[in-house]
Write a protein that holds these residues in place. Sequence first.
Motif, PDB file in Angstrom:
ATOM      1  N   ALA A  10       0.843  -1.193   0.000  1.00  0.00           N
ATOM      2  CA  ALA A  10       0.000   0.000   0.000  1.00  0.00           C
ATOM      3  C   ALA A  10       0.882   1.248   0.000  1.00  0.00           C
ATOM      4  N   ILE A  11       0.564   2.187  -0.879  1.00  0.00           N
ATOM      5  CA  ILE A  11       1.211   3.496  -0.898  1.00  0.00           C
ATOM      6  C   ILE A  11       0.203   4.492  -0.350  1.00  0.00           C
ATOM      7  N   VAL A  12       0.498   5.040   0.804  1.00  0.00           N
ATOM      8  CA  VAL A  12      -0.408   5.985   1.455  1.00  0.00           C
ATOM      9  C   VAL A  12       0.155   7.389   1.269  1.00  0.00           C
ATOM     10  N   ALA A  13      -0.553   8.199   0.480  1.00  0.00           N
ATOM     11  CA  ALA A  13      -0.146   9.536   0.033  1.00  0.00           C
ATOM     12  C   ALA A  13       0.742   9.388  -1.201  1.00  0.00           C
ATOM     13  N   THR A  14       0.312  10.027  -2.294  1.00  0.00           N
ATOM     14  CA  THR A  14       0.908   9.755  -3.607  1.00  0.00           C
ATOM     15  C   THR A  14       1.493  11.001  -4.257  1.00  0.00           C
ATOM     16  N   GLY A  15       2.161  11.816  -3.464  1.00  0.00           N
ATOM     17  CA  GLY A  15       2.882  12.959  -4.019  1.00  0.00           C
ATOM     18  C   GLY A  15       4.127  12.507  -4.736  1.00  0.00           C
ATOM     19  N   VAL A  16       5.124  13.355  -4.800  1.00  0.00           N
ATOM     20  CA  VAL A  16       6.358  13.044  -5.535  1.00  0.00           C
ATOM     21  C   VAL A  16       7.002  11.755  -5.029  1.00  0.00           C
ATOM     22  N   ILE A  17       7.144  11.640  -3.709  1.00  0.00           N
ATOM     23  CA  ILE A  17       7.805  10.457  -3.136  1.00  0.00           C
ATOM     24  C   ILE A  17       6.913   9.227  -3.265  1.00  0.00           C
ATOM     25  N   GLY A  18       5.640   9.369  -2.946  1.00  0.00           N
ATOM     26  CA  GLY A  18       4.733   8.226  -3.023  1.00  0.00           C
ATOM     27  C   GLY A  18       4.610   7.665  -4.423  1.00  0.00           C
ATOM     28  N   ALA A  19       4.523   8.542  -5.413  1.00  0.00           N
ATOM     29  CA  ALA A  19       4.415   8.084  -6.799  1.00  0.00           C
ATOM     30  C   ALA A  19       5.686   7.374  -7.239  1.00  0.00           C
ATOM     31  N   SER A  20       6.828   7.876  -6.809  1.00  0.00           N
ATOM     32  CA  SER A  20       8.097   7.239  -7.157  1.00  0.00           C
ATOM     33  C   SER A  20       8.207   5.864  -6.504  1.00  0.00           C
ATOM     34  N   TRP A  21       7.808   5.763  -5.234  1.00  0.00           N
ATOM     35  CA  TRP A  21       7.768   4.457  -4.565  1.00  0.00           C
ATOM     36  C   TRP A  21       6.843   3.493  -5.312  1.00  0.00           C
ATOM     37  N   ALA A  22       5.669   3.976  -5.710  1.00  0.00           N
ATOM     38  CA  ALA A  22       4.717   3.115  -6.416  1.00  0.00           C
ATOM     39  C   ALA A  22       5.337   2.553  -7.686  1.00  0.00           C
ATOM     40  N   ALA A  23       5.997   3.414  -8.460  1.00  0.00           N
ATOM     41  CA  ALA A  23       6.638   2.961  -9.689  1.00  0.00           C
ATOM     42  C   ALA A  23       7.712   1.920  -9.388  1.00  0.00           C
ATOM     43  N   HIS A  24       8.475   2.149  -8.330  1.00  0.00           N
ATOM     44  CA  HIS A  24       9.546   1.212  -7.968  1.00  0.00           C
ATOM     45  C   HIS A  24       8.987  -0.165  -7.613  1.00  0.00           C
ATOM     46  N   PHE A  25       7.973  -0.202  -6.767  1.00  0.00           N
ATOM     47  CA  PHE A  25       7.404  -1.488  -6.358  1.00  0.00           C
ATOM     48  C   PHE A  25       6.750  -2.206  -7.539  1.00  0.00           C
ATOM     49  N   LEU A  26       6.068  -1.466  -8.409  1.00  0.00           N
ATOM     50  CA  LEU A  26       5.479  -2.076  -9.599  1.00  0.00           C
ATOM     51  C   LEU A  26       6.557  -2.680 -10.491  1.00  0.00           C
ATOM     52  N   ALA A  27       7.668  -1.970 -10.641  1.00  0.00           N
ATOM     53  CA  ALA A  27       8.760  -2.451 -11.492  1.00  0.00           C
ATOM     54  C   ALA A  27       9.383  -3.724 -10.957  1.00  0.00           C
ATOM     55  N   HIS A  28       9.199  -3.978  -9.669  1.00  0.00           N
ATOM     56  CA  HIS A  28       9.741  -5.198  -9.063  1.00  0.00           C
ATOM     57  C   HIS A  28       8.674  -6.284  -8.934  1.00  0.00           C
ATOM     58  N   GLY A  29       7.612  -6.163  -9.717  1.00  0.00           N
ATOM     59  CA  GLY A  29       6.646  -7.243  -9.840  1.00  0.00           C
ATOM     60  C   GLY A  29       5.631  -7.346  -8.726  1.00  0.00           C
ATOM     61  N   LEU A  30       5.453  -6.283  -7.949  1.00  0.00           N
ATOM     62  CA  LEU A  30       4.496  -6.311  -6.855  1.00  0.00           C
ATOM     63  C   LEU A  30       3.162  -5.702  -7.270  1.00  0.00           C
ATOM     64  N   ASP A  31       2.123  -6.066  -6.542  1.00  0.00           N
ATOM     65  CA  ASP A  31       0.839  -5.379  -6.659  1.00  0.00           C
ATOM     66  C   ASP A  31       0.891  -4.153  -5.768  1.00  0.00           C
ATOM     67  N   VAL A  32       0.436  -3.034  -6.281  1.00  0.00           N
ATOM     68  CA  VAL A  32       0.456  -1.781  -5.529  1.00  0.00           C
ATOM     69  C   VAL A  32      -0.948  -1.205  -5.486  1.00  0.00           C
ATOM     70  N   LEU A  70      -1.327  -1.613 -10.670  1.00  0.00           N
ATOM     71  CA  LEU A  70      -1.598  -0.473  -9.781  1.00  0.00           C
ATOM     72  C   LEU A  70      -3.102  -0.248  -9.683  1.00  0.00           C
ATOM     73  N   CYS A  71      -3.615  -0.170  -8.475  1.00  0.00           N
ATOM     74  CA  CYS A  71      -5.010   0.220  -8.277  1.00  0.00           C
ATOM     75  C   CYS A  71      -5.068   1.344  -7.247  1.00  0.00           C
ATOM     76  N   PHE A  72      -6.160   2.045  -7.239  1.00  0.00           N
ATOM     77  CA  PHE A  72      -6.287   3.242  -6.414  1.00  0.00           C
ATOM     78  C   PHE A  72      -7.628   3.242  -5.692  1.00  0.00           C
ATOM     79  N   HIS A  73      -7.584   3.647  -4.418  1.00  0.00           N
ATOM     80  CA  HIS A  73      -8.810   3.835  -3.642  1.00  0.00           C
ATOM     81  C   HIS A  73      -8.701   5.174  -2.917  1.00  0.00           C
ATOM     82  N   ALA A  74      -9.726   5.945  -2.961  1.00  0.00           N
ATOM     83  CA  ALA A  74      -9.720   7.233  -2.257  1.00  0.00           C
ATOM     84  C   ALA A  74      -9.815   7.039  -0.747  1.00  0.00           C
ATOM     85  N   GLU A  75     -10.442   5.934  -0.322  1.00  0.00           N
ATOM     86  CA  GLU A  75     -10.637   5.684   1.102  1.00  0.00           C
ATOM     87  C   GLU A  75      -9.524   4.805   1.662  1.00  0.00           C
TER      88      GLU A  75
END
Length: 314
Positions: A10-32, A70-75
Motif C-alpha cells: 500500500a502506498i499511502v499519500a501519492t505525491g512526488v515520493i509516493g508516486a516514485s515508490w509506487a513505480a519502484h514497487f510495480l517495477a519489481h513485480g508487486l501489486d500496488v 496499480l489500483c487506487f482507492h480514495a478511502e
Amino acid sequence: MTSPSIQRVAIVATGVIGASWAAHFLAHGLDVVATDPSPDAEARLRASVARHWPTLERLGLAPGASMDRLCFHAELDAALHGVDFVQENGPERRDFKTDLFQRMDALLPPEVILASSSSGLSTTDIQSACRHPERVVLGHPFNPPHLIPLVEVIGGAHTSARTIERTMQFYASVGKRPIHGRKEIKGHIANRLQAALWREAFHLVEQGVATVEDIDTAIAFGPGLRWGVFGPFMNLHFSGGAGGIAHVLDHLGGPIEAWWQDLGTPAMTAELKALVVQGVADALEGQSLAALEARRDELLIGLIQARAAADPRS
C-alpha cells in the motif's frame, strides 16, 4: 526476488515520493494499491508512474512487472485491505502522522509492517498512539526512490528487532540498499551529512568566496564523483596509499580538525536566501527543470548500471 511474504504494497499519500515508490514497487513485480484524498490524485499518480516507466524499463523490470498492477482507492480502509506492507508518504507533521498511523494500526493485522518515508520525524513519535507499535518503522528513501537505492531503516522505542530485520530484507529484495540507523536522531543519517555540506556551501556563498555555480561544479566534478563510488571513510582510506586511513589521520588529522573549526555557521536570513535563489537562476541560464531532471536521470542510470556491472550488490 521479492520477499515471498510481501506481494501487495500500500502506498499511502501519492505525491512526488509516493508516486516514485509506487513505480519502484510495480517495477519489481508487486501489486500496488494507492490512496490519497487529494483531488485528481489518481490521475496524477498514474501520469507519474507512466513517466517513470521508460527509465525503469531501461534498468530492467522484474518478471510480471506491469503498470496494470496499480489500483487506487480514495478511502484508506479500502486501500489497506489485504496488503502485506505499507509505505506512508504523508505531510511532515507529527500530529498528522501520529493520527494516520493510529488509524492504519487499527485497520491492519499486527504482522503487517507500517513504514514511514518521513525525512525528519522520529519513529517513536509516529508510533506513539499505536496499539502495535512494534511493527512501525522508518523507511526513509532518497529522492527519487525509483532510482536512488538508499533507504534508511530506523526503529522507535517500541519497534521490534524482527520488524527491523523483515524491513531490511524486504527493501533489499526490491533492489534497495537499506542501512540500519541504530539510534534516532534529528534528520536521520544521510540528511545530516547533506546538511553539513549545505551549511558550508551557504557560508561560502554568503562570504563571497564562490558563486552558487562554482560550488555545484566543485562537488559535481570533484568529490561528488568519488562519493558516487565510495563514501567518505573509504575515500580517506584510498588517500592514504599503502598506509590507508590510519596514515591519513596521522598526517592530516590536525589540518582536518582545523578546517572543522573554521567552518561557517550561516543563518538562513532573507538576504542569504535571495542570494542563493539568484545564484541558482544565474546557473540555470534558462534551462527548464524538466530538461535538468532528464539529464540527472540519464546520468544516474549510467552510474547505477556501471555499479551493477562492477559490483552485484549494487
